[in-house]
Write a protein that holds these residues in place. Sequence first.
Motif, short mmCIF file in Angstrom:
data_model
loop_
_atom_site.label_atom_id
_atom_site.label_comp_id
_atom_site.label_asym_id
_atom_site.label_seq_id
_atom_site.Cartn_x
_atom_site.Cartn_y
_atom_site.Cartn_z
N ILE A 19 -2.02 25.15 39.01
CA ILE A 19 -2.76 25.89 37.99
C ILE A 19 -1.91 27.03 37.45
CG2 ILE A 19 -4.93 25.33 39.14
CD1 ILE A 19 -4.03 28.94 39.02
N SER A 20 -2.25 27.44 36.24
CA SER A 20 -1.57 28.57 35.61
C SER A 20 -2.59 29.53 35.04
CB SER A 20 -0.65 28.09 34.48
OG SER A 20 0.51 27.51 34.99
N ILE A 21 -2.27 30.79 35.17
CA ILE A 21 -3.08 31.86 34.59
C ILE A 21 -2.15 32.65 33.66
CG2 ILE A 21 -4.40 33.96 35.05
CD1 ILE A 21 -4.99 32.77 37.86
N GLU A 22 -2.65 32.95 32.46
CA GLU A 22 -1.84 33.60 31.45
C GLU A 22 -2.26 35.05 31.26
OE1 GLU A 22 -0.12 30.07 31.38
OE2 GLU A 22 0.63 31.72 30.12
N CYS A 23 -1.29 35.86 30.88
CA CYS A 23 -1.56 37.26 30.57
C CYS A 23 -0.75 37.62 29.33
CB CYS A 23 -1.15 38.14 31.75
SG CYS A 23 -1.90 39.76 31.75
N LEU A 24 -1.44 38.10 28.30
CA LEU A 24 -0.80 38.46 27.05
C LEU A 24 -0.93 39.96 26.84
CD1 LEU A 24 0.49 37.54 24.34
CD2 LEU A 24 -1.84 37.34 23.45
N ALA A 25 0.22 40.63 26.69
CA ALA A 25 0.21 42.07 26.45
C ALA A 25 0.19 42.35 24.95
CB ALA A 25 1.44 42.71 27.09
N SER A 26 -0.43 43.44 24.56
CA SER A 26 -0.55 43.77 23.14
C SER A 26 0.77 44.27 22.55
CB SER A 26 -1.65 44.81 22.93
OG SER A 26 -1.38 45.99 23.68
N GLU A 27 1.73 44.59 23.42
CA GLU A 27 3.08 44.90 22.99
C GLU A 27 4.02 44.55 24.14
OE1 GLU A 27 2.02 49.34 22.79
OE2 GLU A 27 4.12 49.39 23.42
N GLY A 28 5.31 44.51 23.87
CA GLY A 28 6.27 44.14 24.90
C GLY A 28 6.25 45.09 26.09
N ILE A 29 6.34 44.50 27.29
CA ILE A 29 6.26 45.32 28.50
C ILE A 29 7.48 45.11 29.40
CG2 ILE A 29 3.74 45.56 28.50
CD1 ILE A 29 3.65 43.30 30.61
N SER A 30 8.52 44.47 28.86
CA SER A 30 9.81 44.39 29.56
C SER A 30 9.70 43.94 31.01
CB SER A 30 10.52 45.74 29.48
OG SER A 30 10.84 46.06 28.15
N SER A 31 8.81 43.02 31.29
CA SER A 31 8.63 42.43 32.63
C SER A 31 8.11 43.40 33.67
CB SER A 31 9.94 41.79 33.13
OG SER A 31 10.32 40.73 32.28
N TYR A 32 7.55 44.54 33.22
CA TYR A 32 6.88 45.44 34.16
C TYR A 32 5.46 44.93 34.39
CZ TYR A 32 10.63 48.88 33.91
OH TYR A 32 11.84 49.53 34.00
N LEU A 33 5.38 43.78 35.07
CA LEU A 33 4.14 43.05 35.18
C LEU A 33 3.94 42.62 36.63
CD1 LEU A 33 2.57 40.05 35.10
CD2 LEU A 33 1.73 41.84 33.58
N ALA A 34 2.77 42.91 37.14
CA ALA A 34 2.42 42.52 38.51
C ALA A 34 1.17 41.65 38.49
CB ALA A 34 2.20 43.74 39.39
N TRP A 35 1.08 40.79 39.48
CA TRP A 35 -0.11 39.95 39.68
C TRP A 35 -0.72 40.26 41.05
CZ3 TRP A 35 -2.16 36.90 35.98
CH2 TRP A 35 -1.34 36.49 34.92
N TYR A 36 -2.04 40.32 41.07
CA TYR A 36 -2.78 40.61 42.30
C TYR A 36 -3.84 39.54 42.52
CZ TYR A 36 -0.77 45.24 41.63
OH TYR A 36 0.11 46.29 41.44
N GLN A 37 -4.11 39.28 43.80
CA GLN A 37 -5.22 38.43 44.20
C GLN A 37 -6.25 39.31 44.90
OE1 GLN A 37 -4.99 36.26 48.01
NE2 GLN A 37 -5.26 34.37 46.84
#
Lengths: 107, 118
Positions: A19-37
């Motif tokens: 499965i895949s879950i997507e996240c779209l930022a309203s502007e570029g975030i330069s890979s400063y992105l975390a995922w939590y369960q």
Amino acid sequence: DIQMTQSPASLSASLGETISIECLASEGISSYLAWYQQKPGKSPQLLIYGANSLQAGVPSRFSGSGSGTQYSLKISSMQPEDEGDYFCQQSYKFPRTFGGGTKLELK
Amino acid sequence: QVQLKESGPGLVQPSETLSLTCTVSGFSLTSYGVNWVRQPPGKGLEWMGTIWNDGSTDYNSALKSRLSISRDTSKSQVFLKMNSLQTEDTAIYLCAREMNWELGFDYWGQGVMVTVSS
């Protein structure tokens, strides 16, 4: 504020399914992105940081990818213990913002 | 091992001030930042603010006028104070550790439920 739009809102997957879950930022975030369960009644657990780095102790079936404004979390081979809510979070700019969440259930 | 534990009143009157404590162990507040995050029942996560390893702070602009985060490094405690509480502030309040912007919130407390009601 940077808006994080997460999709889908809910997902039902069979045992062993990818499965895949997507996240779209309203502007570029330069890979400063975390995922939590987050499991019911529990606090969130860090899965992925820096868009694609696996947190220590997290099973290798979890992976993250993306750049710019588009990011995704992939679970290869769904397991019963993967049920829960998943959130993305950007830390590129203040205020830090989270996606609305994806509820993942085992079919 | 690394632990964070929130404590505070479970019930707060409207217009009153909320005071919460996050007591940490297994790491030093002079090496890591601590965030406060809240989650209304059945809803998503809202970042409230961070106190960094050097004692500086960053706040969510939506809460900044009501919110204060401080610490006592000798007691390994981080404090949250938020005034003028309303019913929409009812939530689980969590503290979470962070080393820097790139590494995410790697350890979280169990959270404390705060209900704003008369």
